[in-house]
Design a protein around this motif. Sequence first.
Motif, mmCIF file in Angstrom:
data_model
loop_
_atom_site.group_PDB
_atom_site.id
_atom_site.type_symbol
_atom_site.label_atom_id
_atom_site.label_comp_id
_atom_site.label_asym_id
_atom_site.label_seq_id
_atom_site.Cartn_x
_atom_site.Cartn_y
_atom_site.Cartn_z
ATOM 1 N N GLY A 38 6.204 7.728 1.819
ATOM 2 C CA GLY A 38 5.737 6.355 1.697
ATOM 3 C C GLY A 38 6.249 5.478 2.834
ATOM 4 O O GLY A 38 5.497 4.650 3.377
ATOM 5 N N SER A 51 2.473 1.610 -3.532
ATOM 6 C CA SER A 51 1.489 1.992 -4.548
ATOM 7 C C SER A 51 1.159 3.479 -4.475
ATOM 8 O O SER A 51 0.933 4.126 -5.497
ATOM 9 C CB SER A 51 0.210 1.161 -4.379
ATOM 10 N N ARG A 52 1.132 4.024 -3.277
ATOM 11 C CA ARG A 52 0.882 5.463 -3.148
ATOM 12 C C ARG A 52 2.049 6.272 -3.713
ATOM 13 O O ARG A 52 1.839 7.300 -4.373
ATOM 14 C CB ARG A 52 0.640 5.811 -1.670
ATOM 15 N N CYS A 53 3.270 5.816 -3.448
ATOM 16 C CA CYS A 53 4.431 6.492 -4.025
ATOM 17 C C CYS A 53 4.407 6.413 -5.544
ATOM 18 O O CYS A 53 4.674 7.405 -6.238
ATOM 19 C CB CYS A 53 5.722 5.860 -3.491
ATOM 20 N N ARG A 64 0.829 -1.207 0.000
ATOM 21 C CA ARG A 64 0.000 0.000 0.000
ATOM 22 C C ARG A 64 0.862 1.256 0.000
ATOM 23 O O ARG A 64 0.528 2.256 -0.658
ATOM 24 C CB ARG A 64 -0.938 -0.014 1.212
ATOM 25 N N ASN A 115 -2.593 9.785 4.266
ATOM 26 C CA ASN A 115 -3.381 9.329 3.125
ATOM 27 C C ASN A 115 -3.957 10.505 2.350
ATOM 28 O O ASN A 115 -3.934 10.533 1.108
ATOM 29 C CB ASN A 115 -4.511 8.417 3.602
ATOM 30 N N TYR A 123 4.344 6.375 6.004
ATOM 31 C CA TYR A 123 3.011 5.759 5.993
ATOM 32 C C TYR A 123 3.099 4.268 6.325
ATOM 33 O O TYR A 123 2.340 3.753 7.153
ATOM 34 C CB TYR A 123 2.362 5.956 4.630
ATOM 35 N N TYR A 149 -6.852 -3.190 -6.890
ATOM 36 C CA TYR A 149 -5.446 -2.808 -6.835
ATOM 37 C C TYR A 149 -4.675 -3.367 -8.029
ATOM 38 O O TYR A 149 -3.877 -2.662 -8.656
ATOM 39 C CB TYR A 149 -4.828 -3.325 -5.533
ATOM 40 N N PHE A 196 -1.289 12.148 0.295
ATOM 41 C CA PHE A 196 -0.994 11.379 -0.909
ATOM 42 C C PHE A 196 -2.057 11.611 -1.986
ATOM 43 O O PHE A 196 -1.733 11.854 -3.156
ATOM 44 C CB PHE A 196 -0.903 9.894 -0.577
ATOM 45 N N TYR A 197 -3.336 11.503 -1.598
ATOM 46 C CA TYR A 197 -4.405 11.649 -2.589
ATOM 47 C C TYR A 197 -4.417 13.051 -3.199
ATOM 48 O O TYR A 197 -4.593 13.212 -4.414
ATOM 49 C CB TYR A 197 -5.755 11.332 -1.945
#
Length: 371
Positions: A186, A157-159, A154, A233, A189, A309, A236-237
């Motif tokens: 990342g 994936s955000r990075c 997770r 989060n 997190y 995902y 990131f978004y």
Amino acid sequence: MIDHSIFKGDHRHADVPSEPLQTFNLNDPKFDVEVSGDYVMVIANCNDDGLSIVTLGSMEWKSVGGFLPGDIFGLMFFYAGLAAIYFVVTLWYHCGMKMYQEAAIPIQKYILATMVVGFLEVAFLGIDLFIWNINGLRYPAVAYTALGLGVLKRGSSRCLGVMVAMGWGVVRESLGATLAKIIFLGLLYSGLTLARDFLAIAAESVQHLSQIQEEEELLDLALVLTPIIIVINIIFYCWIISSLSSTTEYLRNMNQTSKLRRHMQLRCLIITSLVIVGLLLALNIVQVFTNYLNQDQMWIMQAVTHVNYLFVLFGVGILWRPNSHAKDYAMQMELPGLGEDENELELSCVVPSAEDMDDENGFKIDDAVAT
């Protein structure tokens, strides 16, 4: 004498028949379930004077398929199939990078690493359930490894979402110092999420009344970490959405048709994924109040999360797939033309960053868009 009687019924409505389906004694304590459903076991101690103590000993519950609870039994086969898909996709991407290694770009390494982590996570999740189903016990090493890999997936994936949204490999040859900031956020997190999950597990493992205070302290610490993780989060978004919007606007202003098309496909991919996440959240809320899904169907919600995902990761892998021109792609600028088909001509030059490009009046494009 102890009489063991097993009644079949729905525990939610207390619909228990008046007659037992089967009786057994201590010499033959096995009860064969012939019909799927919820069962209630009633134990009656005859000639009880109120001073006797009944010791049940140990009980073992096993279905025909194994020791797994029925509400997650389907996940075992789902993880096995998903791991096979991950393996094929990861092998395809790795072979492509080997085939076009001279034209490889750095972001492809991050995509491949994220695929590997995703494969390892679902593989360990499947192994964990398989061992549980066979032996009736879970191996902590396997379960904790799967948990750690899931958190790492997770975070990575955000990075990766920020990297592709900023146009790395499309309008940027490198991210410079920004890459270190993305990786740091990342890792922060992942570290906080892993700590929260392990604290929650440690609190659930408390078995003695003397440790209740310790359990409360662990839960309080986990609750303290939760809002921090939510804030990360949100960062990131917002970072992904803002970067995607800036890069798209830059490509549109510069008439970079083919690169704009790729980023528009990426935006559609992310929007579709967010819609799926929103629907899952809504279904979970409805499930809490209506129980429209049976317990043995709840694993489907978790399965859809994993599929969503993989859908995004595979889509990004397709858009940034290895090819012989991948290395030059971020260093080529299309020559704007008058006709619809004249934008296919490309000049070999370094494309300036979307954040550093100035317009004719000396203002940055990002500033102009913001105003």
